[in-house]
Design a protein around this motif. Structure first.
Motif, PDB file in Angstrom:
ATOM      1  N   TRP A  36       0.788  -1.144  -0.095  1.00 31.48           N
ATOM      2  CA  TRP A  36      -0.172  -0.006   0.150  1.00 31.48           C
ATOM      3  C   TRP A  36       0.958   1.326   0.032  1.00 31.48           C
ATOM      4  O   TRP A  36       0.351   2.438  -0.286  1.00 31.48           O
ATOM      5  CB  TRP A  36      -0.985   0.079   1.127  1.00 31.48           C
ATOM      6  N   VAL A 360      -7.763   3.273  -3.612  1.00 31.93           N
ATOM      7  CA  VAL A 360      -6.965   3.866  -2.230  1.00 31.93           C
ATOM      8  C   VAL A 360      -7.736   4.645  -1.538  1.00 31.93           C
ATOM      9  O   VAL A 360      -7.585   4.572  -0.197  1.00 31.93           O
ATOM     10  CB  VAL A 360      -5.551   4.590  -2.681  1.00 31.93           C
ATOM     11  N   LEU A 653      -1.010  10.658   4.694  1.00 32.13           N
ATOM     12  CA  LEU A 653      -1.553  11.358   5.392  1.00 32.13           C
ATOM     13  C   LEU A 653      -1.423  12.887   5.214  1.00 32.13           C
ATOM     14  O   LEU A 653      -2.030  13.693   5.280  1.00 32.13           O
ATOM     15  CB  LEU A 653      -1.470  11.149   6.962  1.00 32.13           C
ATOM     16  N   ARG A 656      -3.186  13.497   1.930  1.00 32.63           N
ATOM     17  CA  ARG A 656      -4.486  13.470   2.252  1.00 32.63           C
ATOM     18  C   ARG A 656      -4.742  14.792   2.981  1.00 32.63           C
ATOM     19  O   ARG A 656      -6.111  15.532   2.609  1.00 32.63           O
ATOM     20  CB  ARG A 656      -4.951  12.421   3.273  1.00 32.63           C
TER      21      ARG A 656
ATOM     22  N   GLU B 650      -2.929  -1.785   9.079  1.00 27.70           N
ATOM     23  CA  GLU B 650      -3.956  -1.422   8.195  1.00 27.70           C
ATOM     24  C   GLU B 650      -2.961  -0.165   7.432  1.00 27.70           C
ATOM     25  O   GLU B 650      -2.265   0.369   8.018  1.00 27.70           O
ATOM     26  CB  GLU B 650      -5.239  -0.852   8.741  1.00 27.70           C
ATOM     27  N   THR B 651      -3.559   0.030   6.269  1.00 27.65           N
ATOM     28  CA  THR B 651      -3.128   1.200   5.597  1.00 27.65           C
ATOM     29  C   THR B 651      -3.493   2.585   6.449  1.00 27.65           C
ATOM     30  O   THR B 651      -4.653   2.548   6.987  1.00 27.65           O
ATOM     31  CB  THR B 651      -3.478   1.527   4.293  1.00 27.65           C
ATOM     32  N   PRO B 652      -2.718   3.474   6.543  1.00 24.29           N
ATOM     33  CA  PRO B 652      -3.025   4.847   7.313  1.00 24.29           C
ATOM     34  C   PRO B 652      -4.374   5.491   6.722  1.00 24.29           C
ATOM     35  O   PRO B 652      -5.255   5.809   7.350  1.00 24.29           O
ATOM     36  CB  PRO B 652      -1.875   5.880   6.846  1.00 24.29           C
ATOM     37  N   LEU B 653      -4.598   5.288   5.390  1.00 24.36           N
ATOM     38  CA  LEU B 653      -5.700   6.049   4.527  1.00 24.36           C
ATOM     39  C   LEU B 653      -7.041   5.253   5.039  1.00 24.36           C
ATOM     40  O   LEU B 653      -7.848   5.913   5.304  1.00 24.36           O
ATOM     41  CB  LEU B 653      -5.431   6.032   3.131  1.00 24.36           C
TER      42      LEU B 653
END
Lengths: 741, 741
Positions: A36, A360, A653, A656, B650-653
């Motif tokens: 990922w 994603v 992040l 994002r 888990e992925t941060p997103l």
């Protein structure tokens, strides 16, 4: 021996070194870096875009349009249900469909004429002899126009009623038109005939009623639709122009969304306001007619010559006054009778929704929408856009089904119902899913009529999205030229930007002309509206002439609007390219500096037009100037931060965070209390103006102009209040662009 | 030779193998897995929490309080400015300060008595002889109460005026109280005396004016504040009870925020409404007095005995009627004169803001706030809370400055100004930064009065946050017991949850009693209010008795409220622990199933109380039931998704996606048009009710009760409308908890 030992040691050292190198580089490191990490930093893939653009096919576009326009498909009719099924079939296709598709029904308030008791416009003399009756149907030139499902021309939401009175010509039905007539004329008890344009459909009737007018006729003047051409031989099927019997239908309502459930999704058991409480619809019977009939009425009117700007292309001098017909007319002393039998009905209207799940960031949506309902066959409006949407979904669906591609963000396609009655399907959707959509939607792309004509791209958009439209349009060839869509566009419509020099002129989404309105104005989602358009220097046509008539058919579209479907293709490529960039770009392709430039344009206009007048009342514009400056500064700062970032190696992040700043920028301009008199308008920069035509902040412009006309202290207070509202919105938006903490 | 060769080869092979192993394992792989991958998945560190809890010090808390209460610090006074400087000094301290701290000033409308012309309450006989004058100041027992900056007791925002009339006792000033009097009495031209409680301060005056009352006195009855004790020897400084001359000051306004700039931050050049347009403040002169003076007036009144529930603890039977004094009184035939000289003034009030920047998600805020202004010295209200906030920032600031810790999310501390006048500082802050705060704020923690008394924790909160308060309170020792704060709490106040069994009872934030209101109601941010409280079974006191009087001093607080400052420490530990968990948890510690349980409680109450009445009007509650069911189902689904996720990997997103769902849950219940008559209330579940006391959906409860009292069709329509509003909000919130696409 020493030599052997040395050789052996050397071999050992060499083997050791090779071992270290192999150990370091040749063993699999993939396991230590999660997949990922790469997925999260992947940017838009230009080869995917190229493939997508290449696949969009003019034949598919043509066949889509042919299928969609086989029968009339007015909202909630059997034809409309047919298109629902067609959309579902296509979007649920195992080879080219979407991840998921479904329908969502709302119970909405629509208005229809009575099939068994058609609306009537007639001239009746004092002896009750009917001297003239307007046509009830448009003259058919092709078999599909004879379909019994072609709805009689009518003014949706105008009340049923039987009224009669002397006829008077009232130009465009603006307040100023009635005021001019009212200087010399008692309008009470008259029937007014007005032409389309200048004022909203419903506004013509609302204005008329204020002067005591009891009934309203509306027609399309060939001056502004046909470049003056009036004869049958010059009009469709001989050209794209409107035949003499063509009548523009339309919704005669000001507000958008279901009229009985303001701010609430129209579910079966939702509270509905009493019908009497509906505002913004005609208070008097209203009926549209063709210009052939209008000519027979207008050219018989009495009175002095009307001013030049009231004249049109009918074969006579338009008169100011009467009321009633001239003495020399066979209609002398006759009244016009208007009998309307429209009824309001609750009907179930469907949106068809389809999605492609993002890989994603599935919780970020790019929404692409087009309405499905038409007035008659609606080849141009809206099926040219539906054809484009279906071709985009075919190509994307295929790539997804074949496992070749999945967008970073989720894509939602919306086929809206009952748009023609007032953007109802899209408005109910935004009401029902208000929170979810507000939180997650990156952008809304609207393609309603995709091709008005085949000269140039036309786009209106939030300033944040101007750049991505430019990027996309540069990658598409303009049909019939050797230029890109972008270069071709710039030849037809451009402006000089302080940042970029000469660039195509992108309009602002200040109105509620299509389904972008609930997204832009109510939700504050960065929206855009894209189409192919005509050369403004070559025609005065308000819009393509068959608009909302029985002539808007496949034959009309494929003969006169876009024979090769290449303009459809150009729009599909441009809008589709925008869609892919919004869905796949690592960093959202929104530009906050462009937003700042637009705010500066608005500010500069406001200062030029209003500052002195406000200063004379002791009201300063300094806070607004400071807010725009702050916005520009923080926009530049965020731009710099983006430019200085190594995005591909940034943390997901951090990306994002910036994307959230960009996504939510338009949201920051919302103020649900700024425009209490205007349904659903919450965006303080782009809201529709009530009366002012100054291209600047709408609340301020309307308030200053009102205060100037009344001179009342309380109205100047409102102007001051609107400065504070827009100042706070702009400063608030600026804070969202600044360092996040 | 063969042997040598073999040995050499063996050496080479060995060297090669060792090399590979070394190459694979001994070289730094850190470079291949970016640091942020670990940072992004780091969860709350329990050892940091333990350190934090241990460091919170009762001596520091005591010294904070001593410093904060040295002088009176009413909003915008010199004392208030002193506390601004003190806060800034502490938050800018190089060793224990925050990353950044600054002040933000607003120009707000406040109301003060005239120092040179004090408000007067007197009894004047027909010969104009003054027979009695109420005290202008409370009797001082300690030197600080003699400070000339102790403001005369007054009713903020009550108008200046000179009125006189016969006195009448009107119990709590509720509509029902005046209605009862009005049955037998003409209230026009009278002065009413009411006790605190039962109705809002301003409401007593607004109600009174409706009956023609021209002036209002308000006092604190010892029945509901002093458990009936009235003598000087039983009250402070001999106990925590209110001395006979103590007077509760307060803001007599209903709406919160600056009254001249609704929905706009009160900057210098913001538009201000005309003062005459302010609503929700007393229309008649109003003045609070002590119960010593009230007794002298009430016990001389004429009339029949008032009902039992009107009786209090003053030394006589309270009378219903008059108006005026009894024949046997020396006041017979005398009027009460009320002369008030309050003036409204625009003053600059400061918020002091301080931040600790988040390391992983700086664009997510946890806000912790407390107001700074008091009426007099404000030892309990609000300085007990300010002392706690300063001790929390000292410990956190030190950890940050020493490089031992930095939160995942950003923390914002707010020291609000002018809360006592109507939550002004916090309201203006939420208006100015509306967009930024709406988009990014995870939670708001309010600690106003931190210690009312030292029996038990008390908390009110959005249901989403109940769980984290429980978690935090389980880790803190309850002072004076061997129990945790959680266990101790449960002994004082509990309820039976269908999901958990017996748990402490957490209140809902349905009012606007402190600075949580703009966050919870206007912004829809998950909020909580935390304090230490008394044992309800041991006292009837409405609140701690020195509330808003000159007796709320350091001596009072340290002698009677929390001598060892251990309750202060328990609140600091509990609220601070909540703060750290909100700031550092990988997954936000919010629970949507708990929210569902609260909605079910509200629904069940609404069904029990209203369903039959609504059904009799043909209005169904089914849509609301369906929405609550949908919410419960999607909440369980999200809970399951969280439970089944391997969060650390888990992925941060993906984590951010779930966190956004949790963060924005309360936001989904906002409807800016649901309560047009209630300033700033937008949360359709927790808004303040206008009149109903049924613990259920506020708009529905108020609407049904109104419709039941009027019987009007249009009022039943409003009840139906409120069902649709709350249904849409709950269903809309449910959609945000569902699969993100």
């Amino acid at each position: 021996m020493l030599k052997e030992v040395l050789l052996c040691v050397l071999t050992g050292v060499l083997a050791f070194t090779v071992g270290i190198l192999l150990g370091h580089f040749a063993t699999d490191k993939g396991g230590s870096v999660p997949d990922w990490v790469r997925d999260a930093s992947r940017d838009v893939d230009e080869s995917i875009i190229k493939t997508f653009l290449d696949e969009l096919d003019t034949n598919e576009l043509r066949e889509n349009l042919r299928e969609l326009t086989k029968v009339p498909h007015m909202a909630t009719s059997a034809g409309d249900e047919g298109t629902v099924q067609f959309l579902l079939k296509r979007w649920q296709d195992p080879a080219t469909g979407l991840d998921n598709a479904w329908r969502e029904d709302y119970k909405v308030y629509l208005s229809f004429p009575d099939k068994t008791n058609p609306n009537k416009v007639s001239v009746v003399n004092p002896e009750s002899t009917v001297l003239f009756t307007a046509r009830e149907r448009e003259k058919p030139y092709t078999p599909d126009q004879e379909d019994p499902e072609v709805v009689q021309p009518f003014a949706a939401y105008s009340p049923a009623g039987n009224v009669k009175g002397k006829l008077v010509f009232a130009n465009q039905g603006k307040m100023s038109d009635y005021e001019l007539l009212n200087r010399t004329l008692d309008l009470r008890g008259t029937i007014a005939i007005t032409r389309y344009g200048g004022a909203g459909r419903s506004t013509k009737a609302i204005n008329a009623a204020k002067f005591g007018v009891v009934g309203l006729l509306v027609y399309t003047d060939p001056y502004e639709m046909n470049d003056g051409l009036v004869s049958e031989s010059d009009t469709y099927p001989h050209s794209w122009y409107l035949p003499p019997t063509g009548v523009e239908r339309g919704s005669y309502s000001i507000d958008f969304g279901d009229l009985l459930t303001p701010y609430l999704a129209a579910k079966d058991d939702t509270y509905r306001i009493p019908k009497e409480d509906i505002t913004g619809i005609p208070p008097i019977p209203t009926q549209p007619i063709g210009f052939e009939d209008a000519e027979k009425l207008i050219c018989e009117l009495d009175g002095d010559d009307a001013p030049d700007d009231w004249q049109g292309s009918l074969n006579c001098k338009y008169k100011l006054g009467g009321p009633g017909f001239k003495a020399t007319s066979s209609f002398n002393n006759s009244n016009v009778h208007l009998d309307t039998y429209n009824t309001g009905r609750l009907e179930h209207s469907a949106n068809v929704m389809g999605i492609i799940r993002g890989s994603v960031e599935p919780d970020r949506y790019v929404i692409y929408g087009n309405h499905r309902d038409s007035w008659v066959h609606g080849a141009i409006d809206p099926s040219s856009g539906t054809a484009v949407m279906l071709e985009i979904t075919r190509v994307l669906g295929k790539m997804v089904k074949e496992g070749k591609w999945r967008p970073r963000r989720s894509i939602i396609f919306g086929s809206w119902g009952a748009e023609e009655f007032g953007l109802i399907g899209s408005a109910e959707y935004t009401e029902e899913y208000f929170s979810k959509l507000s939180e997650r939607t990156v952008a809304y792309i609207n393609v309603d009529i995709s091709v008005f004509a085949n000269a140039t791209l036309r786009a209106s958009a939030s300033p944040a999205a101007h750049g991505v439209i430019f990027t996309a349009s540069k990658q598409v060839d303009a049909p019939g030229t050797t230029l890109s869509v972008y270069e071709n566009w710039m030849q037809y419509s451009n402006r000089t930007s302080p940042n970029y020099g000469i660039i195509p002129n992108v309009g602002f989404l200040t109105g509620a002309g299509s389904d972008y309105a609930p997204f832009m104005h109510y939700l504050g989602i960065t929206s855009m509206d894209i189409s192919y358009y005509y050369d403004r220097t070559k025609t005065r046509a308000r819009i393509y002439p068959a608009y909302h008539t029985a002539y808007d058919t496949f034959d009309y579209a494929s003969t006169y609007i876009d024979p090769g479907f290449t303009s459809h293709q150009a729009v599909a490529r441009t809008a589709g390219n925008v869609l892919l960039r919004l869905a796949d770009s690592l960093l959202l392709p929104f530009n906050c500096t462009d937003y700042a430039e637009s705010l500066q344009r608005y500010l500069s206009e406001a200062v030029t037009t209003f500052e002195q007048k406000l200063a004379a009342q002791g009201i300063s514009m300094e806070s607004l100037k400071t807010a725009v400056k702050l916005f520009s500064d923080t926009a530049s700062k965020l731009d710099r931060l983006i430019r200085d970032s190594d995005l591909a190696n940034e943390t997901p992040l951090k990306i994002r965070q910036i994307n959230d700043q960009l996504m939510l920028l338009d949201r920051a301009f919302l103020d649900p209390l700024a425009f209490p008199e205007q349904y659903g308008f919450r965006h303080v920069i782009w809201a529709s103006k009530m009366s002012s035509s100054v291209p600047t902040f709408p609340g301020l412009a309307d308030a200053v102009e009102k205060a100037m006309s009344t001179g009342l202290k309380e109205d100047w207070d409102q102007a001051h209040k609107h400065i504070s509202i827009v100042t706070q919105a702009i400063a608030g938006a600026a804070h969202t662009l600044d360092d996040v903490i």
